[in-house]
Design a protein around this motif. Structure first.
Motif, mmCIF file in Angstrom:
data_model
loop_
_atom_site.group_PDB
_atom_site.id
_atom_site.type_symbol
_atom_site.label_atom_id
_atom_site.label_comp_id
_atom_site.label_asym_id
_atom_site.label_seq_id
_atom_site.Cartn_x
_atom_site.Cartn_y
_atom_site.Cartn_z
ATOM 1 N N ASP A 151 0.804 -1.230 0.000
ATOM 2 C CA ASP A 151 0.000 0.000 0.000
ATOM 3 C C ASP A 151 0.839 1.283 0.000
ATOM 4 O O ASP A 151 0.288 2.377 0.026
ATOM 5 C CB ASP A 151 -0.943 0.008 1.221
ATOM 6 C CG ASP A 151 -0.183 -0.049 2.540
ATOM 7 O OD1 ASP A 151 1.030 -0.371 2.534
ATOM 8 O OD2 ASP A 151 -0.790 0.235 3.587
ATOM 9 N N HIS A 187 -1.089 0.107 -8.358
ATOM 10 C CA HIS A 187 -1.055 1.399 -7.644
ATOM 11 C C HIS A 187 -0.045 2.348 -8.303
ATOM 12 O O HIS A 187 -0.303 3.535 -8.474
ATOM 13 C CB HIS A 187 -0.628 1.213 -6.184
ATOM 14 C CG HIS A 187 -1.626 0.498 -5.324
ATOM 15 N ND1 HIS A 187 -2.988 0.609 -5.495
ATOM 16 C CD2 HIS A 187 -1.460 -0.331 -4.246
ATOM 17 C CE1 HIS A 187 -3.612 -0.115 -4.572
ATOM 18 N NE2 HIS A 187 -2.713 -0.693 -3.813
ATOM 19 N N VAL B 75 -6.686 5.417 4.065
ATOM 20 C CA VAL B 75 -6.835 3.973 4.270
ATOM 21 C C VAL B 75 -6.677 3.549 5.721
ATOM 22 O O VAL B 75 -7.406 2.697 6.213
ATOM 23 C CB VAL B 75 -5.860 3.142 3.390
ATOM 24 C CG1 VAL B 75 -6.370 3.059 1.963
ATOM 25 C CG2 VAL B 75 -4.447 3.690 3.427
#
Lengths: 224, 224
Positions: A151, A187, B75
């Motif tokens: 992430d 991403h 997030v």
């Protein structure tokens, strides 16, 4: 608020000065046929380990030099010298969290550009500040290690925008972490359509040959 | 050089203003019996995962709130809300690599201090800038993950000087990395005689109970 505005203005002028200096560095490097890689990542993503492995292959075909940036320590420079035998220089940033073009200009001048084909700059371990400062590099190489998680491009978007070559390190431990290679590539591609990817393990050697070839080709193309 | 000197002067004045504001934050928290933990680490060291696990235990005895700092994303806040059910607030730093006392002051005011015993601040993932800015916290808690390596205190000394409680995360993967627990403790103790250490794995639960107890005791002691 006043002091915040003052900081932002000073920062903008510092960044503009830095961009101009970075262009000068790039011209000087091109004139001397020296390719400069700016290596950036989080702390502990494996920059030094990857460097040792890369350099020991690349030095067979190229004259390589390393500039190690650290806020304070000299351990990485000693490691590089000991394990690769190439020329390595230490830059201390005195607490600053990035290298700027001026520091790089002074370092490459001291290095003697005529004797080198490739200089690798190991930037401060940080996903924020180094992304803001153009160093004059020919290639921005960004490392992301498997244990950091897939992430990170969502959280540190600027770094993944300014990067060109992305190396996913510590792939040997992938079975012990939730790290989805396709997800992280997705991403990054959203931020950066030109990105290229190299999943590697400096420990097992997996993927290293492809990365070495890509760098060697980029340097040869640049020197034509 | 001129612009560099200007930056340093502005930075010094910003830090002095920040220190004064941090003292005000600390007084306000004390008055309201709210303990504030400033959680700092590299990107990907496991701050959010540790938080989820910690909060799910601590919420049995304390009213907990979380402030999530990110440069851009949301997030982590969503993860915290979903997996713990506690009150969580998102702070965006607009590209800045740290939180300052002013941002924290505004956030805790909005939070409503009367309803909380413990607020945990998840700072930006960065071992450099967050160490420079006092947030007004009652405890600086620093995470270092096993994959980052045991040499990090040598490279980012200020973070390991300002930290008070050090949590070594991802201990479950220690067999796959060179991470010497005694060595890293030694490096930290040289910078910081008062440091305390908690090796944990949020994945297996190893060491989590000791850390939870230490935090619970610190909050109870503070509220006496």
């Amino acid at each position: 608020m006043e002091s915040n505005i003052r900081v932002i203005k000073v920062k903008q002028s510092v960044l503009a000065n830095n961009d101009a200096r970075a262009e000068k560095v790039r011209a000087k490097l091109k004139e001397n046929g020296v390719f400069l890689i700016n290596l950036m990542s989080s702390p502990g993503a494996g920059k030094t380990t990857l460097l040792v492995s890369l350099i020991n292959e690349l030095k067979k075909n190229l004259r390589v030099g390393v500039i190690e940036a650290d806020m304070d320590a000299v351990v990485d420079t000693e490691t590089i010298k000991e394990k690769t035998g190439v020329k390595a220089m230490q830059l201390h940033t005195s607490g600053e969290c990035h290298l700027d073009a001026k520091m790089v200009d002074e370092a490459i001048t001291e290095f003697g550009l005529g004797e080198l084909d490739l200089v690798i700059l190991e930037n401060i371990g940080n996903l924020v500040c180094p992304a803001e400062f153009d160093t004059g590099a020919s290639m921005n190489l960004v490392l992301l290690s498997v244990p950091e998680g897939d992430d990170k491009p969502l959280k540190y978007p600027l770094m993944f925008k300014v990067g060109e070559v992305f190396v996913f390190t510590k792939m040997d431990v992938a079975p012990y972490f939730d790290f989805d290679l396709e997800k992280v590539k997705g991403h990054i591609l959203k931020l950066n359509k030109e990105a290229s990817f190299y999943p590697v393990s400096a420990k097992t050697g997996e993927g290293m040959e492809e990365l070495e070839k890509a760098i060697l080709n980029a340097v040869r193309e640049y020197k034509k």
